[in-house]
Motif scaffolding. Structure first.
Motif, PDB file in Angstrom:
ATOM      1  N   ILE A   1      -7.358  -7.751  11.190  1.00 19.39           N
ATOM      2  CA  ILE A   1      -8.561  -6.916  11.133  1.00 19.39           C
ATOM      3  C   ILE A   1      -8.613  -5.998  12.349  1.00 19.39           C
ATOM      4  O   ILE A   1      -8.909  -4.799  12.247  1.00 19.39           O
ATOM      5  CB  ILE A   1      -9.833  -7.787  11.068  1.00 19.39           C
TER       6      ILE A   1
ATOM      7  N   SER B   1      -6.104  -4.966  14.090  1.00 18.26           N
ATOM      8  CA  SER B   1      -4.905  -4.131  14.220  1.00 18.26           C
ATOM      9  C   SER B   1      -5.007  -2.762  13.556  1.00 18.26           C
ATOM     10  O   SER B   1      -4.165  -1.897  13.787  1.00 18.26           O
ATOM     11  CB  SER B   1      -3.687  -4.872  13.672  1.00 18.26           C
ATOM     12  N   ALA B   2      -6.037  -2.551  12.736  1.00 18.57           N
ATOM     13  CA  ALA B   2      -6.198  -1.246  12.090  1.00 18.57           C
ATOM     14  C   ALA B   2      -6.361  -0.157  13.150  1.00 18.57           C
ATOM     15  O   ALA B   2      -7.248  -0.252  14.010  1.00 18.57           O
ATOM     16  CB  ALA B   2      -7.418  -1.272  11.167  1.00 18.57           C
ATOM     17  N   GLN B   3      -5.500   0.839  13.115  1.00 17.94           N
ATOM     18  CA  GLN B   3      -5.513   1.950  14.073  1.00 17.94           C
ATOM     19  C   GLN B   3      -5.422   1.448  15.515  1.00 17.94           C
ATOM     20  O   GLN B   3      -6.046   1.991  16.422  1.00 17.94           O
ATOM     21  CB  GLN B   3      -6.770   2.808  13.881  1.00 17.94           C
TER      22      GLN B   3
ATOM     23  N   LYS C   1     -15.384  -3.098  14.143  1.00 13.32           N
ATOM     24  CA  LYS C   1     -14.577  -4.300  13.950  1.00 13.32           C
ATOM     25  C   LYS C   1     -15.337  -5.558  14.349  1.00 13.32           C
ATOM     26  O   LYS C   1     -15.229  -6.596  13.683  1.00 13.32           O
ATOM     27  CB  LYS C   1     -13.268  -4.177  14.730  1.00 13.32           C
TER      28      LYS C   1
ATOM     29  N   GLY D   1     -14.050  -5.760   6.368  1.00 12.90           N
ATOM     30  CA  GLY D   1     -12.954  -5.367   7.249  1.00 12.90           C
ATOM     31  C   GLY D   1     -11.582  -5.724   6.723  1.00 12.90           C
ATOM     32  O   GLY D   1     -10.575  -5.451   7.378  1.00 12.90           O
TER      33      GLY D   1
ATOM     34  N   LYS E   1      -4.057  -4.010   2.540  1.00 13.95           N
ATOM     35  CA  LYS E   1      -2.951  -4.275   3.460  1.00 13.95           C
ATOM     36  C   LYS E   1      -3.181  -5.574   4.229  1.00 13.95           C
ATOM     37  O   LYS E   1      -2.276  -6.406   4.342  1.00 13.95           O
ATOM     38  CB  LYS E   1      -2.782  -3.115   4.446  1.00 13.95           C
ATOM     39  N   THR E   2      -4.393  -5.742   4.751  1.00 11.57           N
ATOM     40  CA  THR E   2      -4.708  -6.956   5.509  1.00 11.57           C
ATOM     41  C   THR E   2      -4.547  -8.194   4.635  1.00 11.57           C
ATOM     42  O   THR E   2      -3.963  -9.200   5.052  1.00 11.57           O
ATOM     43  CB  THR E   2      -6.142  -6.895   6.058  1.00 11.57           C
TER      44      THR E   2
ATOM     45  N   ASP F   1       1.938  -0.281   5.550  1.00 12.91           N
ATOM     46  CA  ASP F   1       1.205   0.432   6.597  1.00 12.91           C
ATOM     47  C   ASP F   1       1.895   1.770   6.825  1.00 12.91           C
ATOM     48  O   ASP F   1       2.744   2.193   6.034  1.00 12.91           O
ATOM     49  CB  ASP F   1       1.146  -0.402   7.877  1.00 12.91           C
ATOM     50  N   THR F   2       1.557   2.472   7.895  1.00 13.34           N
ATOM     51  CA  THR F   2       2.154   3.785   8.142  1.00 13.34           C
ATOM     52  C   THR F   2       3.657   3.700   8.363  1.00 13.34           C
ATOM     53  O   THR F   2       4.405   4.595   7.965  1.00 13.34           O
ATOM     54  CB  THR F   2       1.498   4.458   9.362  1.00 13.34           C
TER      55      THR F   2
END
Length: 223
Positions: free
Chosen positions: A37, A39-41, A85, A116, A120-121, A138-139
């Motif tokens: 959660i 780790s996003a951005q 978050k 959240g 992907k999570t 992810d990217t």
């Protein structure tokens, strides 16, 4: 890309790293859920640093809930979107306690219902904790899959569907770990290390970087 080349890419990555896993630090399913959660951005390095500070104090939904939003914020301020978050973590902990007996659920629908937690999570948790052959995009995975032509798509969902369809079954459990690590440490967005890449000869990227290869030719060195 044909199936033979695709298999060769996975076999090469497997030989290099037979047992890949996330670079996020965790010991329980709850700890991994919170880490993903966060780790996003954000980088795994920043998340691991924050988790090392907060986990000795709160490593269960009940303990995390007791900290409250402001309490959590104090430990994650260096992470992007930390206020949102912190709010999501509190809501997630409350839902885990109210609906799942404080345990992380082992199904996508229940995971994605948590604040959240997106697709992907949920995929990361299902794969890493419960052993599901999910492929989290992810990217890094999106870039590597498209750039190499391993599996192409205009958005992460399309790439996920393509990877799931085209990746041989025996590689699906580890596929996203290999691709994430390759994107993070070799296949950079702006300056991929093509000349030092183990799958360069299999990759179908038409604009492979020239500098490293030319340096090898000029110096008559073999890499």
């Amino acid at each position: 890309m044909n199936a033979k080349k695709r298999r060769a890419i996975y076999e090469t990555l497997k030989n290099l790293n037979p047992y890949p896993t996330t670079e996020l630090e965790y010991t329980t399913s709850f700890e991994l859920l919170i880490a993903v959660i966060l780790s996003a951005q954000a980088t795994d390095i920043s998340v691991n640093k924050a988790m090392r500070q907060i986990l000795p104090i709160a490593n269960t939904p009940k303990a995390m809930l007791a900290l409250g939003e402001e309490g959590i914020e104090q430990y994650i301020k260096a992470i992007g979107l930390y206020r949102i978050k912190a709010k999501n973590i509190i809501s997630t902990c409350r839902m885990l306690l109210d609906k799942h007996y404080g345990e992380v659920p082992n199904n996508r629908k229940a995971l994605e219902a948590l604040p959240g937690v997106g697709r992907k999570t949920a995929s990361v948790v299902l794969n890493t904790i419960f052993g599901h052959p999910t492929i989290a995009v992810d990217t890094h995975v999106f870039r590597v899959a498209n750039r190499t032509r391993l599996a192409t798509g205009k958005n992460v969902r399309a790439v996920e569907v393509a990877l799931k369809k085209l990746t041989p079954a025996e590689f699906q459990h580890n596929a996203h770990h290999w691709l994430i690590l390759h994107g993070r440490h070799v296949c950079y967005a702006r300056a991929p290390k093509c000349g030092n890449c183990v799958i360069e000869t299999l990759c179908e990227f038409k604009s492979k970087t020239y500098a490293f290869t030319q340096k090898c030719i000029d110096s008559h060195k073999v890499y």
